[in-house]
Scaffold this motif. Structure first.
Motif, PDB file in Angstrom:
ATOM      1  N   SER A 257       0.839  -1.208   0.000  1.00  0.00           N
ATOM      2  CA  SER A 257       0.000   0.000   0.000  1.00  0.00           C
ATOM      3  C   SER A 257       0.866   1.247   0.000  1.00  0.00           C
ATOM      4  O   SER A 257       0.582   2.225  -0.713  1.00  0.00           O
ATOM      5  N   PHE A 258       1.925   1.230   0.789  1.00  0.00           N
ATOM      6  CA  PHE A 258       2.858   2.349   0.858  1.00  0.00           C
ATOM      7  C   PHE A 258       3.520   2.576  -0.491  1.00  0.00           C
ATOM      8  O   PHE A 258       3.619   3.711  -0.991  1.00  0.00           O
ATOM      9  N   ALA A 259       3.948   1.480  -1.145  1.00  0.00           N
ATOM     10  CA  ALA A 259       4.612   1.596  -2.441  1.00  0.00           C
ATOM     11  C   ALA A 259       3.672   2.170  -3.498  1.00  0.00           C
ATOM     12  O   ALA A 259       4.041   3.079  -4.256  1.00  0.00           O
ATOM     13  N   TYR A 260       2.452   1.648  -3.565  1.00  0.00           N
ATOM     14  CA  TYR A 260       1.491   2.162  -4.549  1.00  0.00           C
ATOM     15  C   TYR A 260       1.147   3.620  -4.263  1.00  0.00           C
ATOM     16  O   TYR A 260       0.979   4.427  -5.183  1.00  0.00           O
ATOM     17  N   TRP A 261       1.019   3.960  -3.004  1.00  0.00           N
ATOM     18  CA  TRP A 261       0.699   5.346  -2.660  1.00  0.00           C
ATOM     19  C   TRP A 261       1.828   6.289  -3.085  1.00  0.00           C
ATOM     20  O   TRP A 261       1.574   7.375  -3.604  1.00  0.00           O
ATOM     21  N   ILE A 262       3.071   5.882  -2.871  1.00  0.00           N
ATOM     22  CA  ILE A 262       4.208   6.696  -3.306  1.00  0.00           C
ATOM     23  C   ILE A 262       4.146   6.936  -4.812  1.00  0.00           C
ATOM     24  O   ILE A 262       4.290   8.062  -5.296  1.00  0.00           O
ATOM     25  N   ILE A 263       3.929   5.861  -5.573  1.00  0.00           N
ATOM     26  CA  ILE A 263       3.880   5.996  -7.030  1.00  0.00           C
ATOM     27  C   ILE A 263       2.705   6.893  -7.443  1.00  0.00           C
ATOM     28  O   ILE A 263       2.842   7.768  -8.304  1.00  0.00           O
ATOM     29  N   GLY A 264       1.554   6.690  -6.800  1.00  0.00           N
ATOM     30  CA  GLY A 264       0.393   7.521  -7.110  1.00  0.00           C
ATOM     31  C   GLY A 264       0.600   8.979  -6.756  1.00  0.00           C
ATOM     32  O   GLY A 264      -0.010   9.864  -7.371  1.00  0.00           O
ATOM     33  N   ALA A 265       1.471   9.258  -5.784  1.00  0.00           N
ATOM     34  CA  ALA A 265       1.751  10.635  -5.379  1.00  0.00           C
ATOM     35  C   ALA A 265       2.696  11.344  -6.344  1.00  0.00           C
ATOM     36  O   ALA A 265       2.856  12.565  -6.278  1.00  0.00           O
ATOM     37  N   LEU A 266       3.313  10.601  -7.249  1.00  0.00           N
ATOM     38  CA  LEU A 266       4.265  11.197  -8.178  1.00  0.00           C
ATOM     39  C   LEU A 266       3.593  11.869  -9.360  1.00  0.00           C
ATOM     40  O   LEU A 266       4.202  12.699 -10.036  1.00  0.00           O
ATOM     41  N   SER A 267       2.332  11.489  -9.638  1.00  0.00           N
ATOM     42  CA  SER A 267       1.668  12.044 -10.818  1.00  0.00           C
ATOM     43  C   SER A 267       0.167  11.802 -10.727  1.00  0.00           C
ATOM     44  O   SER A 267      -0.292  10.960  -9.947  1.00  0.00           O
ATOM     45  N   ASN A 268      -0.587  12.526 -11.553  1.00  0.00           N
ATOM     46  CA  ASN A 268      -2.006  12.253 -11.757  1.00  0.00           C
ATOM     47  C   ASN A 268      -2.294  11.826 -13.194  1.00  0.00           C
ATOM     48  O   ASN A 268      -3.444  11.594 -13.558  1.00  0.00           O
ATOM     49  N   ASP A 269      -1.260  11.745 -14.007  1.00  0.00           N
ATOM     50  CA  ASP A 269      -1.382  11.402 -15.423  1.00  0.00           C
ATOM     51  C   ASP A 269      -1.476   9.876 -15.544  1.00  0.00           C
ATOM     52  O   ASP A 269      -0.525   9.162 -15.237  1.00  0.00           O
ATOM     53  N   ASN A 270      -2.627   9.367 -16.004  1.00  0.00           N
ATOM     54  CA  ASN A 270      -2.808   7.910 -16.020  1.00  0.00           C
ATOM     55  C   ASN A 270      -1.889   7.205 -17.002  1.00  0.00           C
ATOM     56  O   ASN A 270      -1.495   6.063 -16.782  1.00  0.00           O
ATOM     57  N   GLN A 271      -1.537   7.860 -18.086  1.00  0.00           N
ATOM     58  CA  GLN A 271      -0.616   7.254 -19.040  1.00  0.00           C
ATOM     59  C   GLN A 271       0.764   7.090 -18.412  1.00  0.00           C
ATOM     60  O   GLN A 271       1.394   6.038 -18.530  1.00  0.00           O
ATOM     61  N   LEU A 272       1.222   8.126 -17.747  1.00  0.00           N
ATOM     62  CA  LEU A 272       2.517   8.081 -17.073  1.00  0.00           C
ATOM     63  C   LEU A 272       2.492   7.064 -15.937  1.00  0.00           C
ATOM     64  O   LEU A 272       3.441   6.284 -15.749  1.00  0.00           O
ATOM     65  N   LEU A 273       1.396   7.038 -15.173  1.00  0.00           N
ATOM     66  CA  LEU A 273       1.304   6.109 -14.056  1.00  0.00           C
ATOM     67  C   LEU A 273       1.250   4.657 -14.525  1.00  0.00           C
ATOM     68  O   LEU A 273       1.737   3.761 -13.826  1.00  0.00           O
ATOM     69  N   ALA A 274       0.674   4.399 -15.693  1.00  0.00           N
ATOM     70  CA  ALA A 274       0.685   3.043 -16.236  1.00  0.00           C
ATOM     71  C   ALA A 274       2.123   2.574 -16.440  1.00  0.00           C
ATOM     72  O   ALA A 274       2.472   1.425 -16.139  1.00  0.00           O
ATOM     73  N   ARG A 275       2.976   3.483 -16.927  1.00  0.00           N
ATOM     74  CA  ARG A 275       4.393   3.131 -17.115  1.00  0.00           C
ATOM     75  C   ARG A 275       5.102   2.974 -15.778  1.00  0.00           C
ATOM     76  O   ARG A 275       5.930   2.072 -15.600  1.00  0.00           O
ATOM     77  N   TYR A 276       4.813   3.879 -14.844  1.00  0.00           N
ATOM     78  CA  TYR A 276       5.439   3.783 -13.518  1.00  0.00           C
ATOM     79  C   TYR A 276       5.085   2.460 -12.841  1.00  0.00           C
ATOM     80  O   TYR A 276       5.952   1.791 -12.263  1.00  0.00           O
ATOM     81  N   ILE A 277       3.809   2.087 -12.907  1.00  0.00           N
ATOM     82  CA  ILE A 277       3.382   0.833 -12.291  1.00  0.00           C
ATOM     83  C   ILE A 277       4.026  -0.344 -13.006  1.00  0.00           C
ATOM     84  O   ILE A 277       4.444  -1.322 -12.370  1.00  0.00           O
ATOM     85  N   GLY A 278       4.116  -0.281 -14.323  1.00  0.00           N
ATOM     86  CA  GLY A 278       4.781  -1.344 -15.064  1.00  0.00           C
ATOM     87  C   GLY A 278       6.231  -1.497 -14.649  1.00  0.00           C
ATOM     88  O   GLY A 278       6.736  -2.618 -14.486  1.00  0.00           O
ATOM     89  N   PHE A 279       6.906  -0.380 -14.462  1.00  0.00           N
ATOM     90  CA  PHE A 279       8.296  -0.412 -14.003  1.00  0.00           C
ATOM     91  C   PHE A 279       8.377  -1.045 -12.608  1.00  0.00           C
ATOM     92  O   PHE A 279       9.233  -1.898 -12.349  1.00  0.00           O
ATOM     93  N   TYR A 280       7.475  -0.648 -11.736  1.00  0.00           N
ATOM     94  CA  TYR A 280       7.440  -1.196 -10.371  1.00  0.00           C
ATOM     95  C   TYR A 280       7.233  -2.708 -10.411  1.00  0.00           C
ATOM     96  O   TYR A 280       7.961  -3.461  -9.752  1.00  0.00           O
ATOM     97  N   LYS A 281       6.259  -3.163 -11.196  1.00  0.00           N
ATOM     98  CA  LYS A 281       5.973  -4.593 -11.245  1.00  0.00           C
ATOM     99  C   LYS A 281       7.112  -5.362 -11.902  1.00  0.00           C
ATOM    100  O   LYS A 281       7.408  -6.497 -11.510  1.00  0.00           O
ATOM    101  N   GLY A 282       7.750  -4.755 -12.913  1.00  0.00           N
ATOM    102  CA  GLY A 282       8.868  -5.433 -13.562  1.00  0.00           C
ATOM    103  C   GLY A 282      10.045  -5.627 -12.634  1.00  0.00           C
ATOM    104  O   GLY A 282      10.607  -6.718 -12.524  1.00  0.00           O
TER     105      GLY A 282
END
Length: 446
Positions: free
Chosen positions: A351-376
């Motif tokens: 939850s902490f990790a996802y919240w940090i990533i979500g706090a970096l942007s509100n752009d869903n396209q950018l966040l899709a890449r950020y989450i992909g990087f996190y999961k990779g």
């Protein structure tokens, strides 16, 4: 306000139930140790193959979702979970692990894409001040799947104290995972989804392969993404120790299912509890991040300290005939309590990790890449951890590796929290061109 089909909350709930039925069932199966097999070697090698392909398709997942859309990517990806669970039926009857390992590699492809889509929906759809709540709601629904998946092996194998899981358990997992895949088609195109304040979740309308390729490469020179690497790497590394070296190595088969009911239930409690802090208006986002970091720091050091105590008592897997049963309170109480506490810790960490990533942007396209990087990067750690288990590295050395990796991740976690601003870039205006967006055949959040 009641739920609307096109509301951000409804879409997060739907994707939560998709993950309830697909990754939730996988987690329950994995949590039994070795995929529910008496000999964990096949399961460990399958997990290595899974996380190896997950590394690549986790990173590429955000781009694939941006290009192909959330509904069809989740629909197709869901069936890779069913294939993996079904492969254990073949393993039960033949003893040949090749199909299970191959199914694991295929699942890594599907899981990488599915989790990129899920993460984008979960952290980009809500408003800034409610991201913690949305993460918690998703995490509670998702982990209901793990609880149900724990009940199945416990009930079906109740009179079978040892050995591998019965075919009926795997069949039940396959049926539920297929249902989850079809549920992915119920997701609305992001172009039609709106938040309660009327804003659209879509910020950018068009993307292409060239753009996505460049943007994915740029992640590897992004200072914040590089700083997140240790945290990402560690976030799935510890599963191997918890599932194999605690639940799988110490308990008989029915008790593993019993334990998982409470492990995944504890996840629900942990994610729900921390959501109040992550969304608290009493503190700035940076202060909330520091407090959440402090909680994660204390909990994980307690987990590894308790694991060391248990490892001293049981340094290696117990003989089959001496595995702990949940009815043996004198031996089971402490070990089960630690395992349940591991579930709370995992929920707090993720939850902490996802919240940090979500706090970096509100752009869903950018966040899709950020989450992909996190999961990779998360899967890179998982692949190594499962291979260490497959190579029979001692439990003590695996424990030391986990504790050291957590310690290494501390400075970079603090740096990313320090970098968080009270507000990310503006959400953007309402989308006034949804019809044009749909006419182009583009349903994705791109």
């Amino acid at each position: 306000m009641g739920l609307r089909y096109y509301s951000a909350m409804t879409q997060v709930i739907i994707v939560g139930f998709v993950c309830f039925l697909c990754p939730g069932m996988f987690n329950a199966l994995n949590g039994t140790g070795g995929g529910g097999q008496l000999d964990t070697t096949a399961g460990n090698n399958a997990n290595t193959a899974l996380y190896s392909t997950f590394v690549v398709f986790g990173i590429l997942g955000g781009a694939i979702v941006n290009l192909c859309g959330v509904r069809w990517t989740i629909f197709v990806s869901g069936f890779t979970y069913a294939l993996y669970s079904g492969s254990y039926i073949y393993l039960n009857h033949t003893g040949n692990s090749a199909f299970t390992i191959a199914a694991g590699a295929i699942l890594g492809i599907g899981a990488g894409i599915l989790w990129a889509a899920q993460g984008m929906i979960m952290v980009s759809y809500p408003r800034e001040e409610e991201k913690g709540k949305y993460i918690a709601i998703f995490w509670v629904i998702f982990n209901l799947g793990g609880m149900l998946g724990g009940i199945l092996p416990f009930a079906i194998n109740y009179k079978k104290d040892n050995g591998s899981l019965a075919d009926g358990v795997y069949i039940a997992f396959v049926v539920l995972e297929c249902l989850g895949a079809f549920l992915g088609l119920a997701l609305a195109p992001p172009s039609k989804v709106t938040r309660d304040d009327g804003s659209s979740v879509v910020l950018v309308k068009y993307t292409n392969l060239g753009t996505e390729t460049v943007e994915i490469l740029k992640l590897f020179i992004n200072p914040l993404m590089l700083a997140l690497l240790p945290m990402c790497f560690n976030s799935n590394f510890f599963y191997t120790y918890q599932f194999d070296n605690i639940n799988g190595a110490l308990f008989n088969v029915r008790t593993r299912g019993f334990n998982n009911i409470f492990y995944w239930g504890a996840q629900m409690v942990g994610s729900y509890a921390i959501s109040f802090l992550l969304d608290s208006p009493k503190f700035t986002r940076k202060v909330r991040g520091y407090i959440a970091f402090g909680i994660v720091f204390i909990v994980f050091n307690a987990i590894w300290g308790g694991s060391l105590g248990l490892n001293i008592k049981y340094p290696e897997p117990l003989p089959l005939e001496n595995r702990i049963d949940f009815k043996d309170a004198s031996r089971a109480g402490g070990a089960i309590t630690l395992y349940v506490f591991c579930g709370i810790g995992d929920a707090l960490y993720q939850s902490f990790a996802y919240w940090i990533i979500g706090a970096l942007s509100n752009d869903n396209q950018l966040l899709a890449r950020y989450i992909g990087f996190y999961k990779g990067m998360q899967s890179f750690g998982g692949a190594i951890a499962w291979q260490l288990a497959a190579k029979k590295v001692s439990h003590r050395n695996q424990l030391i590796a986990n504790w050291v990796l957590f310690a290494i991740s501390i400075p970079s976690m603090l740096y990313v929290v320090w970098s968080i601003k009270d507000h990310s870039e503006p959400i953007g205006p309402k989308d006034t061109n949804s019809e044009q967006y749909e006419e182009k055949g583009i349903e994705q959040a791109a």
